[in-house]
Design a protein around this motif. Structure first.
Motif, PDB file in Angstrom:
ATOM      1  N   GLY A 241       2.833   9.984  -2.135  1.00  0.00           N
ATOM      2  CA  GLY A 241       1.645   9.689  -1.345  1.00  0.00           C
ATOM      3  C   GLY A 241       0.608   8.829  -2.034  1.00  0.00           C
ATOM      4  N   GLU A 242       0.898   8.348  -3.260  1.00  0.00           N
ATOM      5  CA  GLU A 242      -0.071   7.493  -3.943  1.00  0.00           C
ATOM      6  C   GLU A 242      -0.184   6.153  -3.223  1.00  0.00           C
ATOM      7  OE1 GLU A 242       2.397   9.564  -7.228  1.00  0.00           O
ATOM      8  OE2 GLU A 242       2.751   8.599  -5.275  1.00  0.00           O
ATOM      9  N   HIS A 243      -1.392   5.619  -3.215  1.00  0.00           N
ATOM     10  CA  HIS A 243      -1.615   4.282  -2.643  1.00  0.00           C
ATOM     11  C   HIS A 243      -1.270   3.251  -3.714  1.00  0.00           C
ATOM     12  CE1 HIS A 243      -3.848   0.683  -1.356  1.00  0.00           C
ATOM     13  NE2 HIS A 243      -3.623   1.146  -0.136  1.00  0.00           N
ATOM     14  N   ARG A 244      -0.352   2.354  -3.388  1.00  0.00           N
ATOM     15  CA  ARG A 244       0.109   1.357  -4.355  1.00  0.00           C
ATOM     16  C   ARG A 244      -0.312  -0.039  -3.913  1.00  0.00           C
ATOM     17  NH1 ARG A 244       1.627   4.865  -8.335  1.00  0.00           N
ATOM     18  NH2 ARG A 244       3.675   5.841  -8.014  1.00  0.00           N
ATOM     19  N   GLU A 245      -0.899  -0.795  -4.846  1.00  0.00           N
ATOM     20  CA  GLU A 245      -1.116  -2.215  -4.616  1.00  0.00           C
ATOM     21  C   GLU A 245       0.145  -2.956  -5.060  1.00  0.00           C
ATOM     22  OE1 GLU A 245      -4.636  -3.707  -6.397  1.00  0.00           O
ATOM     23  OE2 GLU A 245      -5.986  -2.518  -5.139  1.00  0.00           O
ATOM     24  N   GLY A 292       9.265  -5.710   6.069  1.00  0.00           N
ATOM     25  CA  GLY A 292       8.495  -5.005   7.086  1.00  0.00           C
ATOM     26  C   GLY A 292       7.740  -6.001   7.937  1.00  0.00           C
ATOM     27  N   ASN A 293       7.155  -5.503   8.987  1.00  0.00           N
ATOM     28  CA  ASN A 293       6.433  -6.372   9.922  1.00  0.00           C
ATOM     29  C   ASN A 293       4.969  -6.565   9.562  1.00  0.00           C
ATOM     30  OD1 ASN A 293       8.724  -6.781  11.577  1.00  0.00           O
ATOM     31  ND2 ASN A 293       8.357  -4.812  12.592  1.00  0.00           N
ATOM     32  N   SER A 294       4.511  -5.924   8.496  1.00  0.00           N
ATOM     33  CA  SER A 294       3.135  -6.118   8.049  1.00  0.00           C
ATOM     34  C   SER A 294       3.097  -6.066   6.534  1.00  0.00           C
ATOM     35  CB  SER A 294       2.208  -5.048   8.637  1.00  0.00           C
ATOM     36  OG  SER A 294       2.327  -3.827   7.918  1.00  0.00           O
ATOM     37  N   ALA A 295       1.938  -6.370   5.985  1.00  0.00           N
ATOM     38  CA  ALA A 295       1.775  -6.350   4.534  1.00  0.00           C
ATOM     39  C   ALA A 295       1.556  -4.937   4.003  1.00  0.00           C
ATOM     40  CB  ALA A 295       0.606  -7.240   4.129  1.00  0.00           C
ATOM     41  N   SER A 296       1.547  -3.961   4.879  1.00  0.00           N
ATOM     42  CA  SER A 296       1.379  -2.563   4.488  1.00  0.00           C
ATOM     43  C   SER A 296       2.694  -1.816   4.728  1.00  0.00           C
ATOM     44  CB  SER A 296       0.245  -1.915   5.293  1.00  0.00           C
ATOM     45  OG  SER A 296      -0.991  -2.510   4.989  1.00  0.00           O
ATOM     46  N   ALA A 305      11.061   2.465  -1.600  1.00  0.00           N
ATOM     47  CA  ALA A 305      11.010   1.051  -1.958  1.00  0.00           C
ATOM     48  C   ALA A 305       9.667   0.694  -2.585  1.00  0.00           C
ATOM     49  CB  ALA A 305      11.258   0.195  -0.717  1.00  0.00           C
ATOM     50  N   VAL A 306       8.595   1.260  -2.049  1.00  0.00           N
ATOM     51  CA  VAL A 306       7.258   0.998  -2.601  1.00  0.00           C
ATOM     52  C   VAL A 306       7.205   1.403  -4.072  1.00  0.00           C
ATOM     53  CG1 VAL A 306       4.844   1.748  -2.518  1.00  0.00           C
ATOM     54  CG2 VAL A 306       6.028   1.104  -0.403  1.00  0.00           C
ATOM     55  N   ASP A 307       7.693   2.606  -4.395  1.00  0.00           N
ATOM     56  CA  ASP A 307       7.659   3.051  -5.787  1.00  0.00           C
ATOM     57  C   ASP A 307       8.580   2.234  -6.681  1.00  0.00           C
ATOM     58  OD1 ASP A 307       5.694   4.948  -5.751  1.00  0.00           O
ATOM     59  OD2 ASP A 307       7.024   6.664  -5.519  1.00  0.00           O
ATOM     60  N   ALA A 308       9.769   1.889  -6.191  1.00  0.00           N
ATOM     61  CA  ALA A 308      10.685   1.078  -7.000  1.00  0.00           C
ATOM     62  C   ALA A 308      10.054  -0.265  -7.331  1.00  0.00           C
ATOM     63  CB  ALA A 308      12.002   0.876  -6.256  1.00  0.00           C
ATOM     64  N   HIS A 309       9.424  -0.886  -6.347  1.00  0.00           N
ATOM     65  CA  HIS A 309       8.800  -2.197  -6.535  1.00  0.00           C
ATOM     66  C   HIS A 309       7.608  -2.092  -7.489  1.00  0.00           C
ATOM     67  CE1 HIS A 309       8.598  -6.343  -5.234  1.00  0.00           C
ATOM     68  NE2 HIS A 309       7.309  -6.233  -4.989  1.00  0.00           N
ATOM     69  N   TYR A 310       6.773  -1.106  -7.265  1.00  0.00           N
ATOM     70  CA  TYR A 310       5.585  -0.896  -8.088  1.00  0.00           C
ATOM     71  C   TYR A 310       5.971  -0.569  -9.533  1.00  0.00           C
ATOM     72  CZ  TYR A 310       1.217   1.337  -9.649  1.00  0.00           C
ATOM     73  OH  TYR A 310       0.080   1.690 -10.341  1.00  0.00           O
ATOM     74  N   ASN A 311       6.907   0.359  -9.717  1.00  0.00           N
ATOM     75  CA  ASN A 311       7.289   0.774 -11.065  1.00  0.00           C
ATOM     76  C   ASN A 311       7.991  -0.340 -11.835  1.00  0.00           C
ATOM     77  OD1 ASN A 311       6.222   3.350 -10.759  1.00  0.00           O
ATOM     78  ND2 ASN A 311       8.140   4.238 -10.041  1.00  0.00           N
ATOM     79  N   SER A 312       8.755  -1.169 -11.139  1.00  0.00           N
ATOM     80  CA  SER A 312       9.407  -2.296 -11.816  1.00  0.00           C
ATOM     81  C   SER A 312       8.376  -3.235 -12.421  1.00  0.00           C
ATOM     82  CB  SER A 312      10.295  -3.071 -10.833  1.00  0.00           C
ATOM     83  OG  SER A 312      11.409  -2.310 -10.453  1.00  0.00           O
ATOM     84  N   GLU A 313       7.305  -3.480 -11.692  1.00  0.00           N
ATOM     85  CA  GLU A 313       6.260  -4.359 -12.207  1.00  0.00           C
ATOM     86  C   GLU A 313       5.555  -3.719 -13.406  1.00  0.00           C
ATOM     87  OE1 GLU A 313       2.753  -7.311 -10.579  1.00  0.00           O
ATOM     88  OE2 GLU A 313       3.202  -5.496  -9.422  1.00  0.00           O
ATOM     89  N   LYS A 314       5.350  -2.404 -13.354  1.00  0.00           N
ATOM     90  CA  LYS A 314       4.694  -1.713 -14.468  1.00  0.00           C
ATOM     91  C   LYS A 314       5.546  -1.797 -15.740  1.00  0.00           C
ATOM     92  CE  LYS A 314       0.952  -0.496 -12.453  1.00  0.00           C
ATOM     93  NZ  LYS A 314      -0.315  -1.171 -12.849  1.00  0.00           N
ATOM     94  N   VAL A 315       6.845  -1.624 -15.603  1.00  0.00           N
ATOM     95  CA  VAL A 315       7.720  -1.715 -16.778  1.00  0.00           C
ATOM     96  C   VAL A 315       7.760  -3.150 -17.301  1.00  0.00           C
ATOM     97  CG1 VAL A 315      10.050  -1.340 -17.665  1.00  0.00           C
ATOM     98  CG2 VAL A 315       9.097   0.243 -15.974  1.00  0.00           C
TER      99      VAL A 315
END
Length: 557
Positions: A241-245, A292-296, A305-315
């Motif tokens: 449930g974390e909000h990810r940029e 997806g159909n929006s930027a959110s 997918a959100v966490d995989a994408h976010y965590n990849s950038e962090k690593v």
């Protein structure tokens, strides 16, 4: 009555339960180890350590491979490497941030590379040789070996594909290279075939095929699993449930309207951070960029997918900012993740090309992409494969797992635990709150019965000292690569508590990229880590003292 949660039998973790996959958060069953393995025959000359630390550095005109060879030829008695110009081939030459140059050689026999045998000559910034380390196969220096092949590489590949039941579709084209392969007390002339595929039983297989008879000597699964695009800011909700940029891309509009993809091209000199949807259908041909159909990206299906994408950038940012490393290969390779793999798949792995995450069964695991330490562990296997390339067997394999754990804990720096964010509520209720602990290995029970059988006492827990070492055969956990990794994990924790995480990371990264070789064992690791600390902070520094104390504390001398 509360349902008892039991760890999956045939799926396990490179973080905890894995049997064979080099980088799997969970590993495949023990049956993935080669059935051709016979009783081990020890040959003390087959893997001889080389270590020279020069008290009086020898000056050369330049830090070159030819001068490194000159040094080795001149110092045969000191190094034990005879006829270096005949027996060694230059693998690479690298200059580091301290101004030191490291010339890495692969041992060869009749020009054919010897698997796992490497020697590194180290020059300081003044073009003086200050040390040599590595391992050589002394039998190949002393004895003759016929390195001709009657099979072709193509024929060996067909044998390799058949023996691992490979499908018709491959992640990348299979390869075969002629090598000398020391195995079970004998040197073999063999083709080393690499066969990589996805599907229900993903594989990054390395198969060694006798170059004359076609027999399979050994095999192991090394899964450890444009103008139209403009990168912009997006957002999403993670598994917890974390909000990810996020950095996402606006892809070309079609009849379905505007589409946004989890594709990040915002980092200079990086090919991209890309997240794909495997769609839980078991058909890799249907995998697509996650859109997806929006930027959110806010739906329940989006969260993995959100966490995989976010965590990849962090690593990626960790390795770039802390170590100046541009992606896993150091040269800006694309970082790819695949989510929603399989059906209730209790696994995550690095397959040699990208990360793959299952959704978990909801009982033992939730979506495995939820763990930043999991992502860092898997991606670090990619870094290891591009540097020391530690063989996934016995102590070198345990070092491979341990280094992935250590950097997992350094990237996800909230604690010294591994996998705490991917455990399902039922598992937590049953007391299984994490996969492995660097700070207190003995607090985690070894769930796999085959491995637990080799415990030195009745507790069946992960060891924190060599007195508790699990002495396993190769057909169980590849010789204990997962359970024994906790010994060097604990040494790293003790060191980190003394000198801090930043210094710990710098020291272990230097040891990995400069000093370790494919067949390094725990003692070699101590030498490498001590030397790395000495390079960075000085021989009499608190950091070097802490490294020595940490290895002493776990019985690695």
């Amino acid at each position: 009555m509360k349902k008892k949660v039991i760890a999956p039998v045939v799926l396990s973790s490179a973080l905890l339960f894995g049997a064979v996959p080099m980088s799997s958060v969970f590993a495949n069953s023990e049956t993935t180890v080669s059935s051709v393995q016979a009783q081990k025959v020890w040959n003390e000359k087959a893997n001889v350590p080389v270590f020279v630390k020069e008290e009086h550095a020898e000056k050369f005109s330049a830090s070159t491979s030819s001068n490194a060879l000159n040094y080795l030829k001149k110092n045969e008695l000191k190094t034990g490497v005879k006829n270096a110009d005949k027996n060694l081939k230059v693998k690479n030459v690298a200059k580091d941030e301290l101004g030191m140059t490291h010339v890495r050689f692969n041992q060869a026999k009749n020009g054919v590379p010897v698997e796992g045998a490497e020697v590194i000559v180290h020059f300081n910034k003044n073009d003086e040789v200050v040390g040599v380390n590595g391992r050589v196969n002394q039998t190949l220096i002393d004895d003759t070996l016929d390195t001709t092949a009657s099979l072709s590489a193509a024929e060996a590949l067909e044998i390799a594909k058949s023996t691992v039941n490979a499908p018709e579709e491959f992640t990348y084209n299979p390869t075969a290279e002629l090598v000398v392969y020391p195995f079970e007390g004998k040197n073999h002339t063999a083709f080393k075939a690499n066969v990589n595929f996805m599907g229900d039983a993903p594989g990054n297989w390395f198969v060694y095929v006798d170059a004359n008879t076609g027999d399979v000597i050994d095999k192991y699964n090394g899964i450890m699993h444009a103008d139209e695009i403009k990168t912009q800011k997006g957002a999403g909700l993670g598994v917890h449930g974390e909000h990810r940029e996020l950095h996402i891309s606006h892809v070309k509009e079609d009849q379905s309207g505007t589409q946004f993809a989890l594709a990040d091209f915002s980092h200079p000199n990086l090919e991209g951070i890309l997240t794909y949807d495997s769609k839980n259908d078991g058909n890799t041909r249907n995998d697509t960029l996650f859109t997806g159909n929006s930027a959110s990206f806010m739906s329940d299906y989006d969260r993995a997918a959100v966490d995989a994408h976010y965590n990849s950038e962090k690593v990626y940012e960790y390795y770039l900012n802390e170590h100046g490393r541009n992606s896993l290969d150091g040269e800006g390779m694309a970082i790819k993740s695949y989510v929603h793999y399989g059906n209730n798949y209790n696994n995550a792995f690095w397959n040699g090309a990208w990360m793959t995450y299952g959704d978990g069964d909801g009982e033992f695991f939730i979506s495995l992409s939820a763990g930043l330490d999991v992502a860092a562990h898997e991606m670090t296997h990619g870094v290891i494969s591009k540097t020391a390339n530690l063989q996934y067997r016995n102590q070198s394999g345990a070092l491979n797992e341990s280094i992935a754990d250590i950097f997992g804990a350094l990237v996800d720096d909230s604690d010294w635990e591994m996998g705490e964010d991917i455990m399902a509520p039922a598992a937590k209720a049953d007391g299984v709150t994490r996969l492995r602990s660097l700070s207190d290995p003995n607090s985690v029970v070894v769930s796999n019965a085959a491995r637990a059988a080799y415990a030195t006492d009745d507790r069946k827990v992960y060891p924190d000292h060599m007195d508790e070492y699990y002495d396993m055969p190769l057909n169980v956990d590849n010789g204990g690569v997962h359970v024994n990794s906790s010994i060097t994990n604990h040494a790293a924790y003790l060191i980190g508590e003394e000198i801090g995480r930043e210094a710990l990371g710098k020291i272990f990264y230097r040891a990995l990229t400069v000093y370790l070789t494919p067949t390094s064992n725990f003692s070699d690791a101590r030498v490498a880590v001590v030397q790395a600390a000495t390079d960075l902070y000085g021989e009499e520094s608190a950091e070097t003292a802490a490294v020595n104390a940490g290895f002493d504390a776990v019985g690695i001398y």
